[in-house]
Design a protein around this motif. Structure first.
Motif, mmCIF file in Angstrom:
data_model
loop_
_atom_site.group_PDB
_atom_site.id
_atom_site.type_symbol
_atom_site.label_atom_id
_atom_site.label_comp_id
_atom_site.label_asym_id
_atom_site.label_seq_id
_atom_site.Cartn_x
_atom_site.Cartn_y
_atom_site.Cartn_z
ATOM 1 N N LEU A 18 0.820 -1.219 0.000
ATOM 2 C CA LEU A 18 0.000 0.000 0.000
ATOM 3 C C LEU A 18 0.855 1.270 0.000
ATOM 4 C CD1 LEU A 18 -3.002 -0.692 2.409
ATOM 5 C CD2 LEU A 18 -3.069 -0.404 -0.047
ATOM 6 N N SER A 21 1.126 3.755 -2.864
ATOM 7 C CA SER A 21 0.126 4.798 -3.099
ATOM 8 C C SER A 21 0.693 6.183 -2.808
ATOM 9 C CB SER A 21 -1.101 4.584 -2.207
ATOM 10 O OG SER A 21 -1.540 3.283 -2.308
ATOM 11 N N LEU A 185 -11.935 -1.852 -12.538
ATOM 12 C CA LEU A 185 -11.773 -1.081 -11.298
ATOM 13 C C LEU A 185 -12.401 -1.824 -10.120
ATOM 14 C CD1 LEU A 185 -12.505 2.590 -12.395
ATOM 15 C CD2 LEU A 185 -10.424 1.783 -11.332
ATOM 16 N N LEU A 186 -13.531 -2.472 -10.404
ATOM 17 C CA LEU A 186 -14.211 -3.270 -9.377
ATOM 18 C C LEU A 186 -13.253 -4.330 -8.832
ATOM 19 C CD1 LEU A 186 -16.941 -4.342 -8.036
ATOM 20 C CD2 LEU A 186 -17.212 -5.705 -10.072
ATOM 21 N N SER A 187 -12.508 -4.923 -9.764
ATOM 22 C CA SER A 187 -11.535 -5.950 -9.396
ATOM 23 C C SER A 187 -10.439 -5.375 -8.505
ATOM 24 C CB SER A 187 -10.931 -6.502 -10.684
ATOM 25 O OG SER A 187 -10.329 -7.722 -10.468
ATOM 26 N N VAL A 189 -10.477 -2.555 -6.676
ATOM 27 C CA VAL A 189 -11.000 -2.102 -5.383
ATOM 28 C C VAL A 189 -11.273 -3.314 -4.480
ATOM 29 C CG1 VAL A 189 -12.936 -0.914 -4.251
ATOM 30 C CG2 VAL A 189 -11.948 0.051 -6.314
ATOM 31 N N SER A 190 -11.795 -4.398 -5.087
ATOM 32 C CA SER A 190 -12.081 -5.613 -4.307
ATOM 33 C C SER A 190 -10.817 -6.133 -3.631
ATOM 34 C CB SER A 190 -12.643 -6.707 -5.207
ATOM 35 O OG SER A 190 -13.778 -6.257 -5.855
ATOM 36 N N LYS A 191 -9.707 -6.090 -4.360
ATOM 37 C CA LYS A 191 -8.432 -6.584 -3.803
ATOM 38 C C LYS A 191 -7.997 -5.726 -2.620
ATOM 39 C CE LYS A 191 -6.720 -8.709 -8.009
ATOM 40 N NZ LYS A 191 -7.753 -8.550 -8.973
ATOM 41 N N THR A 192 -8.169 -4.403 -2.763
ATOM 42 C CA THR A 192 -7.789 -3.507 -1.662
ATOM 43 C C THR A 192 -8.696 -3.751 -0.457
ATOM 44 O OG1 THR A 192 -7.382 -1.928 -3.438
ATOM 45 C CG2 THR A 192 -7.102 -1.116 -1.215
ATOM 46 N N ILE A 193 -9.988 -3.984 -0.714
ATOM 47 C CA ILE A 193 -10.921 -4.269 0.388
ATOM 48 C C ILE A 193 -10.444 -5.505 1.143
ATOM 49 C CG2 ILE A 193 -13.287 -5.043 0.937
ATOM 50 C CD1 ILE A 193 -14.247 -3.257 -1.398
ATOM 51 N N GLY A 194 -10.106 -6.541 0.384
ATOM 52 C CA GLY A 194 -9.643 -7.791 1.007
ATOM 53 C C GLY A 194 -8.395 -7.589 1.825
ATOM 54 N N LEU A 195 -7.472 -6.805 1.282
ATOM 55 C CA LEU A 195 -6.207 -6.549 1.989
ATOM 56 C C LEU A 195 -6.470 -5.799 3.293
ATOM 57 C CD1 LEU A 195 -3.098 -6.539 2.042
ATOM 58 C CD2 LEU A 195 -3.151 -4.461 0.678
ATOM 59 N N LEU A 196 -7.307 -4.744 3.210
ATOM 60 C CA LEU A 196 -7.606 -3.968 4.413
ATOM 61 C C LEU A 196 -8.420 -4.777 5.421
ATOM 62 C CD1 LEU A 196 -8.310 -0.445 2.875
ATOM 63 C CD2 LEU A 196 -6.368 -1.112 4.249
ATOM 64 N N GLN A 197 -9.308 -5.642 4.907
ATOM 65 C CA GLN A 197 -10.077 -6.519 5.808
ATOM 66 C C GLN A 197 -9.118 -7.391 6.605
ATOM 67 O OE1 GLN A 197 -12.751 -8.535 3.146
ATOM 68 N NE2 GLN A 197 -14.547 -7.615 4.062
ATOM 69 N N ASN B 16 -5.099 8.908 -3.459
ATOM 70 C CA ASN B 16 -4.988 7.518 -2.974
ATOM 71 C C ASN B 16 -5.393 7.389 -1.511
ATOM 72 O OD1 ASN B 16 -4.101 6.636 -5.448
ATOM 73 N ND2 ASN B 16 -1.946 6.826 -4.946
ATOM 74 N N ILE B 69 -9.495 -13.051 -2.818
ATOM 75 C CA ILE B 69 -10.329 -12.092 -2.091
ATOM 76 C C ILE B 69 -11.612 -11.813 -2.877
ATOM 77 C CG2 ILE B 69 -10.414 -9.635 -1.497
ATOM 78 C CD1 ILE B 69 -7.303 -10.039 -0.905
ATOM 79 N N GLU B 70 -11.451 -11.725 -4.183
ATOM 80 C CA GLU B 70 -12.558 -11.339 -5.061
ATOM 81 C C GLU B 70 -13.579 -12.456 -5.265
ATOM 82 O OE1 GLU B 70 -10.597 -9.773 -8.552
ATOM 83 O OE2 GLU B 70 -12.572 -9.226 -9.316
ATOM 84 N N PHE B 251 -16.692 3.419 -4.895
ATOM 85 C CA PHE B 251 -17.159 3.694 -6.260
ATOM 86 C C PHE B 251 -17.851 5.056 -6.350
ATOM 87 C CE2 PHE B 251 -16.677 0.764 -9.821
ATOM 88 C CZ PHE B 251 -15.768 -0.108 -9.233
#
Lengths: 232, 275
Positions: A18, A21, A185-187, A189-197, B16, B69-70, B251
């Motif tokens: 991260l 960023s 982008l959905l993909s 963002v999903s990865k970042t969500i998983g990482l932060l989770q 970011n 994760i996805e 989003f």
């Protein structure tokens, strides 16, 4: 409290990724190289293992396996300049095989069934009543398919009705590309969500703040810590 | 004009940081935004639900560290749904990382439903070769795998005595981010043998999978959103549902950025600036 070093390492690697960023930094590069190296090593071993178990070990049962094994070995000829031409033969074989296998159902899958899927009723009735949503949806599909196809008609000059049609087709294509970008982008963002989770949920998440501070200092001021040579 | 210049030059770390905050805050303070189930996800659920008990499934588990994760939650929920219906599942992967993730993710679900390895489910392992490998597996599984992921000879697995080729397979599921594998499954399983196909694609692949729905692919469960919807349908709330608030908020932020960019470009264009 028992310290779980695996979780702490996970938090460290996650935060290091991260940190890109904010600024490209040596910590990020180290973690990126570590991931790429371990993934490449793993794939290499899995491939070698596969070649050994399904190829060499099965040779006694099926001597014909000698042909793909030889073709596989020939592939490595490209590492030697003088005999690199040998690698073209297995490559040609693989290409032909791939094309042959996919072509046997290609026309039916990607042409005939796609055409039949876009042949839809222009007016839709659902349980006796007019279904405006479905009708509109079908209309959009029919117009978009026909106008996009017209965009690829190169045998006639694009003017008059054809020009209008290709412009509409181009707009539909742009909408399609936009959808593809949005889902990409959905993909991400999903990865970042998983990482932060992972970082928040794991018990060792309490180490996140100090690790984050250390990584931020290391990434923002790499020259001062001696991780990067000062630019002249 | 100054404001436009400022908007056009927002530092990347600030953009970011707000993005990370828009993802992290709802994880700590859930907003409880509603989740609407997509017809493609519902179709995938209904397809499995309407299949007879004991159906045989081949699951191309193209999972990697970046996809778990996805699509992991959707695969887990779908596997649980299939185990509940006593489906027999054959896992394999065209990606080297797939079998390891299948072992990690599926074993606990199999234990939960008291399913026996080798009888109710197997991990066949890694099969490189793309579409050619898919064709070969559907023609004769034993020709491609002489042993499973754990090195057990395939002849010693009771499930593999029953399942030999496409004739015994009722459903094919593909998960992963390989754009070439989506049409490959439609071509080799659906068109060639009439086998029902379901996709659990990565976000970037949804647009490529959609043209095959509903005639060639019975359902599509796309990315984290599809995973959350599937968790909801199977009543197994997990990581995907808890991440949906973050997805919605991030989003909204992305949409705000797109609008902001366009407004600043239009204004500078109107005022005679360069394109």
């Amino acid at each position: 409290m028992i310290i779980n070093w695996v979780e702490i390492l996970g938090v460290f690697f996650g935060m290091a990724i991260l940190s890109f960023s904010f600024k490209d930094n040596p910590i990020y590069k180290f973690v990126e190289s570590l991931y790429l190296g371990s993934a490449a090593g793993y794939v290499l071993i899995m491939n070698l293992n596969r070649a050994y178990t399904e190829g060499f070990l099965s040779l006694s049962k099926d001597p014909l396996l000698l042909i793909p094994i030889l073709l596989g070995i020939m592939m490595y000829a490209r590492l030697f300049k003088q005999i690199s031409w040998v690698s073209r033969y297995p490559l040609a074989f693989l290409t032909a095989l791939g094309i042959g296998v996919s072509t046997r159902t290609l026309i039916e899958t990607d042409v005939l069934k796609q055409i039949s899927s876009s042949a839809l009723p222009l007016i839709v009735f659902n349980q006796g009543s007019f279904d405006i949503i479905k009708t509109f949806s079908n209309l959009i599909i029919i117009i978009s398919v026909s106008t996009v196809v017209s965009y690829f008609l190169y045998s006639r000059e694009q003017k008059g009705i054809l020009k209008t049609s290709t412009n509409i087709g181009l707009s539909f294509m742009m909408i399609g590309f936009g959808t593809a970008v949005a889902t990409s982008l959905l993909s991400r963002v999903s990865k970042t969500i998983g990482l932060l989770q992972t970082l928040i949920i794991v018990p060792s998440g309490i180490y996140m703040v100090p690790i984050m501070i250390v990584i931020l200092i290391l990434s923002v001021f790499p020259e001062k810590i001696g991780l990067k040579k000062k630019s002249q | 004009m100054d404001l436009i210049k400022k908007l056009q030059n927002i530092p990347m770390p600030v953009i970011n940081l707000i993005m990370i905050a828009s993802i992290a805050i709802p994880l700590v303070i859930p907003l409880g935004l509603p989740i609407k189930i997509d017809p493609m996800t519902r179709a995938a659920y209904n397809t499995i639900q309407n299949m007879p008990e004991g159906s045989v499934v081949i699951f191309d588990y193209g999972m990697t560290a970046s996809y778990i994760i996805e699509m992991g939650p959707a695969c887990n929920s779908m596997t649980a749904q299939m185990f509940e219906k006593d489906f027999k599942i054959l896992f394999f992967s065209g990606d080297a990382q797939g079998p390891v993730f299948a072992e990690n993710e599926i074993s606990p679900i199999a234990e939960e439903f008291k399913k026996t390895y080798g009888v109710d489910w197997v991990i066949l392992g890694f099969a490189p070769g793309g579409e050619v490998a898919i064709t070969a597996i559907l023609a004769d599984i034993k020709n491609v795998f002489s042993e499973d992921f754990y090195g057990t000879p395939i002849d010693n697995l009771p499930l593999m005595e029953v399942v030999q080729n496409h004739e015994q397979i009722d459903l094919a599921i593909y998960t992963g981010g390989g754009g070439d594998r989506l049409p490959a499954w439609v071509r080799q399983a659906n068109t060639a043998y009439g086998t029902t196909v379901i996709f659990i694609p990565a976000g970037g692949m949804i647009a490529y999978a959609t043209p095959y729905y509903p005639n060639q692919a019975a359902g599509i469960v796309g990315s984290l959103r599809g995973s959350a919807e599937y968790e909801l349908l199977t009543r197994r709330p997990g990581a995907a549902i808890s991440g949906m608030d973050s997805l919605s908020l991030s989003f909204l932020y992305l949409m705000f950025l797109v609008i902001l960019c366009n407004i600043s470009v239009i204004i500078s264009f109107i005022k005679g600036g360069k394109k």
